[in-house]
Design a protein around this motif. Structure first.
Motif, PDB file in Angstrom:
ATOM      1  N   SER A   1       7.748  12.362   1.159  1.00 31.29           N
ATOM      2  CA  SER A   1       7.632  11.168   0.316  1.00 31.29           C
ATOM      3  C   SER A   1       6.404  10.362   0.713  1.00 31.29           C
ATOM      4  O   SER A   1       5.873  10.486   1.822  1.00 31.29           O
ATOM      5  CB  SER A   1       8.879  10.282   0.456  1.00 31.29           C
ATOM      6  OG  SER A   1      10.047  10.989   0.085  1.00 31.29           O
ATOM      7  N   ALA A   2       5.956   9.513  -0.207  1.00 30.88           N
ATOM      8  CA  ALA A   2       4.850   8.616   0.083  1.00 30.88           C
ATOM      9  C   ALA A   2       5.296   7.552   1.083  1.00 30.88           C
ATOM     10  O   ALA A   2       6.456   7.129   1.088  1.00 30.88           O
ATOM     11  CB  ALA A   2       4.356   7.960  -1.201  1.00 30.88           C
ATOM     12  N   VAL A   3       4.371   7.116   1.937  1.00 31.68           N
ATOM     13  CA  VAL A   3       4.640   6.023   2.870  1.00 31.68           C
ATOM     14  C   VAL A   3       4.281   4.713   2.182  1.00 31.68           C
ATOM     15  O   VAL A   3       3.241   4.611   1.531  1.00 31.68           O
ATOM     16  CB  VAL A   3       3.823   6.172   4.161  1.00 31.68           C
ATOM     17  CG1 VAL A   3       4.041   4.967   5.072  1.00 31.68           C
ATOM     18  CG2 VAL A   3       4.196   7.446   4.888  1.00 31.68           C
ATOM     19  N   VAL A   4       5.177   3.725   2.313  1.00 29.76           N
ATOM     20  CA  VAL A   4       4.936   2.418   1.699  1.00 29.76           C
ATOM     21  C   VAL A   4       4.824   1.373   2.811  1.00 29.76           C
ATOM     22  O   VAL A   4       5.698   1.269   3.671  1.00 29.76           O
ATOM     23  CB  VAL A   4       6.062   2.034   0.718  1.00 29.76           C
ATOM     24  CG1 VAL A   4       5.797   0.643   0.132  1.00 29.76           C
ATOM     25  CG2 VAL A   4       6.183   3.069  -0.390  1.00 29.76           C
ATOM     26  N   GLU A   5       3.739   0.620   2.790  1.00 25.31           N
ATOM     27  CA  GLU A   5       3.511  -0.443   3.760  1.00 25.31           C
ATOM     28  C   GLU A   5       3.405  -1.778   3.014  1.00 25.31           C
ATOM     29  O   GLU A   5       2.664  -1.883   2.026  1.00 25.31           O
ATOM     30  CB  GLU A   5       2.226  -0.169   4.539  1.00 25.31           C
ATOM     31  CG  GLU A   5       1.869  -1.263   5.539  1.00 25.31           C
ATOM     32  CD  GLU A   5       0.494  -1.064   6.141  1.00 25.31           C
ATOM     33  OE1 GLU A   5       0.340  -1.258   7.363  1.00 25.31           O
ATOM     34  OE2 GLU A   5      -0.434  -0.707   5.378  1.00 25.31           O
ATOM     35  N   ILE A   6       4.118  -2.772   3.484  1.00 24.05           N
ATOM     36  CA  ILE A   6       4.075  -4.097   2.857  1.00 24.05           C
ATOM     37  C   ILE A   6       3.717  -5.139   3.916  1.00 24.05           C
ATOM     38  O   ILE A   6       4.380  -5.224   4.954  1.00 24.05           O
ATOM     39  CB  ILE A   6       5.416  -4.455   2.194  1.00 24.05           C
ATOM     40  CG1 ILE A   6       5.745  -3.439   1.090  1.00 24.05           C
ATOM     41  CG2 ILE A   6       5.370  -5.874   1.617  1.00 24.05           C
ATOM     42  CD1 ILE A   6       7.096  -3.667   0.429  1.00 24.05           C
TER      43      ILE A   6
ATOM     44  N   THR B   1       0.850  -1.195   0.000  1.00 26.79           N
ATOM     45  CA  THR B   1       0.000   0.000   0.000  1.00 26.79           C
ATOM     46  C   THR B   1       0.879   1.236   0.000  1.00 26.79           C
ATOM     47  O   THR B   1       1.785   1.368   0.827  1.00 26.79           O
ATOM     48  CB  THR B   1      -0.930   0.032   1.223  1.00 26.79           C
ATOM     49  OG1 THR B   1      -1.686  -1.185   1.282  1.00 26.79           O
ATOM     50  CG2 THR B   1      -1.891   1.202   1.138  1.00 26.79           C
ATOM     51  N   THR B   2       0.598   2.135  -0.935  1.00 31.14           N
ATOM     52  CA  THR B   2       1.333   3.394  -1.036  1.00 31.14           C
ATOM     53  C   THR B   2       0.400   4.532  -0.651  1.00 31.14           C
ATOM     54  O   THR B   2      -0.648   4.744  -1.275  1.00 31.14           O
ATOM     55  CB  THR B   2       1.867   3.615  -2.455  1.00 31.14           C
ATOM     56  OG1 THR B   2       2.707   2.512  -2.825  1.00 31.14           O
ATOM     57  CG2 THR B   2       2.673   4.907  -2.534  1.00 31.14           C
ATOM     58  N   TYR B   3       0.766   5.241   0.408  1.00 30.44           N
ATOM     59  CA  TYR B   3      -0.029   6.373   0.895  1.00 30.44           C
ATOM     60  C   TYR B   3       0.632   7.668   0.423  1.00 30.44           C
ATOM     61  O   TYR B   3       1.797   7.920   0.733  1.00 30.44           O
ATOM     62  CB  TYR B   3      -0.105   6.362   2.414  1.00 30.44           C
ATOM     63  CG  TYR B   3      -0.718   5.108   3.006  1.00 30.44           C
ATOM     64  CD1 TYR B   3      -2.092   5.000   3.187  1.00 30.44           C
ATOM     65  CD2 TYR B   3       0.078   4.030   3.392  1.00 30.44           C
ATOM     66  CE1 TYR B   3      -2.662   3.860   3.731  1.00 30.44           C
ATOM     67  CE2 TYR B   3      -0.475   2.883   3.935  1.00 30.44           C
ATOM     68  CZ  TYR B   3      -1.842   2.802   4.104  1.00 30.44           C
ATOM     69  OH  TYR B   3      -2.395   1.670   4.646  1.00 30.44           O
ATOM     70  N   SER B   4      -0.132   8.492  -0.296  1.00 32.20           N
ATOM     71  CA  SER B   4       0.419   9.738  -0.829  1.00 32.20           C
ATOM     72  C   SER B   4      -0.427  10.927  -0.374  1.00 32.20           C
ATOM     73  O   SER B   4      -1.617  10.783  -0.071  1.00 32.20           O
ATOM     74  CB  SER B   4       0.447   9.688  -2.360  1.00 32.20           C
ATOM     75  OG  SER B   4       1.187   8.575  -2.820  1.00 32.20           O
ATOM     76  N   GLY B   5       0.204  12.108  -0.360  1.00 32.43           N
ATOM     77  CA  GLY B   5      -0.520  13.321  -0.001  1.00 32.43           C
ATOM     78  C   GLY B   5      -1.075  13.259   1.407  1.00 32.43           C
ATOM     79  O   GLY B   5      -0.386  12.927   2.373  1.00 32.43           O
ATOM     80  N   LEU B   6      -2.357  13.548   1.541  1.00 39.06           N
ATOM     81  CA  LEU B   6      -2.990  13.597   2.854  1.00 39.06           C
ATOM     82  C   LEU B   6      -3.024  12.240   3.534  1.00 39.06           C
ATOM     83  O   LEU B   6      -2.942  12.153   4.759  1.00 39.06           O
ATOM     84  CB  LEU B   6      -4.416  14.138   2.724  1.00 39.06           C
ATOM     85  CG  LEU B   6      -4.510  15.633   2.421  1.00 39.06           C
ATOM     86  CD1 LEU B   6      -5.881  15.983   1.893  1.00 39.06           C
ATOM     87  CD2 LEU B   6      -4.188  16.445   3.659  1.00 39.06           C
ATOM     88  N   SER B   7      -3.153  11.167   2.760  1.00 38.62           N
ATOM     89  CA  SER B   7      -3.182   9.841   3.376  1.00 38.62           C
ATOM     90  C   SER B   7      -1.839   9.511   4.014  1.00 38.62           C
ATOM     91  O   SER B   7      -1.776   8.829   5.042  1.00 38.62           O
ATOM     92  CB  SER B   7      -3.573   8.774   2.352  1.00 38.62           C
ATOM     93  OG  SER B   7      -2.558   8.567   1.398  1.00 38.62           O
ATOM     94  N   ALA B   8      -0.737   9.987   3.429  1.00 38.86           N
ATOM     95  CA  ALA B   8       0.584   9.768   4.020  1.00 38.86           C
ATOM     96  C   ALA B   8       0.709  10.526   5.338  1.00 38.86           C
ATOM     97  O   ALA B   8       1.240  10.000   6.326  1.00 38.86           O
ATOM     98  CB  ALA B   8       1.683  10.207   3.041  1.00 38.86           C
TER      99      ALA B   8
END
Length: 634
Positions: free
Chosen positions: A497-502, A449-456
């Motif tokens: 940067s975007a947050v990446v969750e695996i 899951t890649t969270y960008s902008g406000l979701s990050a």
């Protein structure tokens, strides 16, 4: 000159009210406001006009869940003068009404900011069925002459009766605006005679009332509680005294700009912050352009100065003191940001605004009281940005959601305009789900899951609040149908940067068996959102705040000896007139099934009349995500 005898009887209610009868309009209510009454009158003390407010509030405590209402905090401006106050608890004992007053020594005055103080007290001897009542008289600050007193008829608990009366001489002309349910409010007008410096005049008495108002219920995606509560507010439009011409009172934004630029807690505070230049120079050393400088200065200020949680549009102290103590309100922090940017020859101006919980501003009348926050309006390399530095986790180009509230006002000697409060903020989530199915119907795979902008930003805030360990535990708990073996987070500390969750996991018994057939839904319950618009009736407009986009790609690898009998059909839905969209596609290449979905919301606000349209759009999405894949073992 006193225009009215402002008295509201205290403790004047029938003893039957203490029998704690079920409130028919809301039998499950924990407490009920039996009456909330106030009189606001414009008076003259021989020198100045002023507004006096008398208020009386009576509440029945139905059960223990409402005992916290016995602890009361009343908020006032520093210049408000409270002259009378009392409070009592009433109980039924041996068929008699017994009053237990709050001792005067139990009323505690406490300073809460440079501009406000509170009066706190607690009711004694509170039981189920008790009635608590308090009243006070206050001479409001001089600014109240322009706005009287904003009144809320509605509350978080049911209200049986709410009455607000305003009394003022004919020389004043007030405008009123009702928020929330206007049809619930009744207005009456009458006149009486009075004298002013030997001249007979009319006194206007206007009463606004509402009865049997339901408790305010929060709904998903509302703008704010304050905007939707039923209430009335006032603005002084003009005055017309005898032997003088009519004078429009409404303050102009030009005058407000001049005033703010000359104030020591606003314009002069920024202008006198030259000591910050050397820090800005050090922070921006090596930067190649203004955008790089903006990012560096923003990171420095948001990290160095701790926000104390207070929202304001004026400084609480000298910026030198705030900088030295490394702690301040929202204005302190953003003024330091502006001063440091200006020292680097970057155009930066304050923009005053009203947060969502404070309500929208009036663009026609420049009343200071409507503002409670300030951000920076910055030009860097030809582009404008609205910047806030109160949170070290928030990137420079994201405003707090509370600040995305229509328009603010740029305050500048040379350029002062209304500014739309947004930066192209977007809530974006992208998921890639790789699944492998075995012949027993067990799934294993990874979810990226890649969270960008406000979701990050939201994700990082969640981690800050709970910690990584607690987040891992909560993720495993919420995904009870998954056996999660590994959770990895990337870019967590790189705020731009975007947050990446695996996640790595297995799922047992995911497929249903029917003879030699297997039926699979590839949408894991872990990330399927419940339809937020499940209520049959909507009372308030829908406000998504920001554009939203959610992407999902699912790749399902099948085991040897399994063929596909049926896959879901492709689908596409449109919200309104291209205000949003959802696309679902499913394909099979002989080995893998690929499902892709894309949901976008581009228009962010919808009136209640369009609620069915939104509800139908999300219902179609939820239904589509329940479509099944049918497989057959050879």
């Amino acid at each position: 000159m006193t225009l009215a005898q402002n008295t509201i009887p205290f403790g004047d209610f029938p003893i039957d009210e203490l029998r704690n009868k079920v409130y028919a309009s809301d039998p499950g209510a924990d407490a009920i406001i039996l009456s909330d009454k106030a009189i606001a009158s414009v008076n003259f003390d021989g020198k100045d006009f002023f507004v006096e407010l008398v208020r009386n509030t009576r509440i029945r405590i139905v059960n223990r869940r409402a005992f916290d209402l016995a602890n009361v905090t009343l908020s006032f401006y520093t210049d408000d003068i409270v002259s009378k106050y009392r409070a009592s608890t009433f109980n039924l004992q041996d068929g008699k009404k017994i009053e237990t007053p709050v001792p005067k020594k139990s009323f505690i005055r406490e300073k809460t900011s440079n501009y406000r103080y509170s009066l706190k007290f607690s009711f004694p001897n509170v039981n189920e069925g008790s009635i608590i009542e308090y009243s006070y008289t206050v001479r409001l600050s001089e600014n109240a002459l322009y706005t009287l007193y904003p009144w809320r008829f509605q509350s978080g608990i049911p209200v049986v009766e709410s009455i607000f009366t305003v009394v003022y001489p004919e020389y004043f002309n007030y405008k009123s605006v009702i928020s929330g349910s206007a049809t619930s409010v009744k207005r009456t007008h009458r006149e009486s005679d009075g004298m002013f410096f030997g001249n007979r005049m009319n006194i206007y008495i206007e009463t606004w009332s509402a009865n049997n108002l339901p408790a305010f219920r929060d709904e998903p995606y509302i703008t704010s509680r304050q905007i939707n509560l039923t209430g009335v507010r006032f603005e002084l439009a003009s005055v017309n005294f005898p032997s003088s011409s009519r004078q429009d009172i409404s303050a102009t934004y030009e005058k407000l700009t001049e005033k703010l630029l000359d104030r020591t807690d606003f314009g002069r505070a920024i202008a006198n912050a030259g000591f910050l230049a050397k820090y800005a120079e050090n922070v921006t050393h090596g930067c190649k352009n203004d955008l790089e400088k903006l990012k560096k200065i923003h990171e420095y200020v948001s990290t160095k100065i701790l926000w104390n949680g207070l929202e304001d549009f004026t400084a609480s102290a000298s910026l030198a003191k705030v900088f030295r103590e490394e702690r301040g309100n929202s204005a302190d922090i953003n003024f330091i940001l502006i001063a440091m940017l200006r020292s680097q020859k970057i155009k930066a101006d304050p923009v005053i605004l009203s947060t969502r919980s404070n309500g929208p501003i009036n663009q026609l009348q420049a009343m200071e009281q409507q503002f409670n926050y300030v951000v920076a309006y910055v030009m860097a390399d030809g582009n404008f940005y609205l910047v806030d530095a109160t949170d070290p986790l928030r990137p420079f180009n994201l405003l707090p959601s509370e600040c995305v509230n229509g328009y603010g006002r740029q305050i500048s000697k040379y350029e002062s305009n209304f500014v739309e409060l947004k930066n192209d903020e977007k809530y974006s989530v992208s998921r890639n789900l790789n699944l492998v199915l075995d012949r027993n119907g067990e799934l294993s795979g990874t979810l990226k899951t890649t969270y960008s902008g406000l979701s990050a930003y939201d994700f990082r805030s969640q981690i800050r609040f709970a910690g990584e360990y607690a987040y891992h535990a909560a993720t495993k708990f919420n995904a009870a149908d998954l056996s999660i073996s590994e959770i990895n987070l990337g870019n967590l500390h790189l705020r731009d940067s975007a947050v990446v969750e695996i996640l790595k996991f297995k799922v047992k018994d995911r497929a249903q068996h029917a003879g030699n057939k297997m039926i699979v839904n590839p949408f894991l319950t872990f990330f399927i959102e419940r339809n937020p618009f499940y209520q049959e009736e909507r009372f308030y407009p829908v406000d998504f705040r920001h554009p939203k986009e959610v992407f999902l790609t699912i790749t399902l690898t099948l085991p040897e000896g399994v063929e596909v009998l049926e896959i879901p059909q492709n689908a596409s839905y449109i919200l309104g007139k291209n205000d949003g969209s959802y696309r679902y596609t499913c394909s099979w290449n002989g080995k893998e099934i690929t499902v892709t979905t894309m949901m976008k919301i581009t228009r962010t606000t919808y009136p209640t009349e369009e609620y069915r349209m939104i509800q139908d759009f999300f219902s179609k999405i939820m239904k589509k995500q329940s479509d099944l894949i049918v497989l057959k073992s050879l």
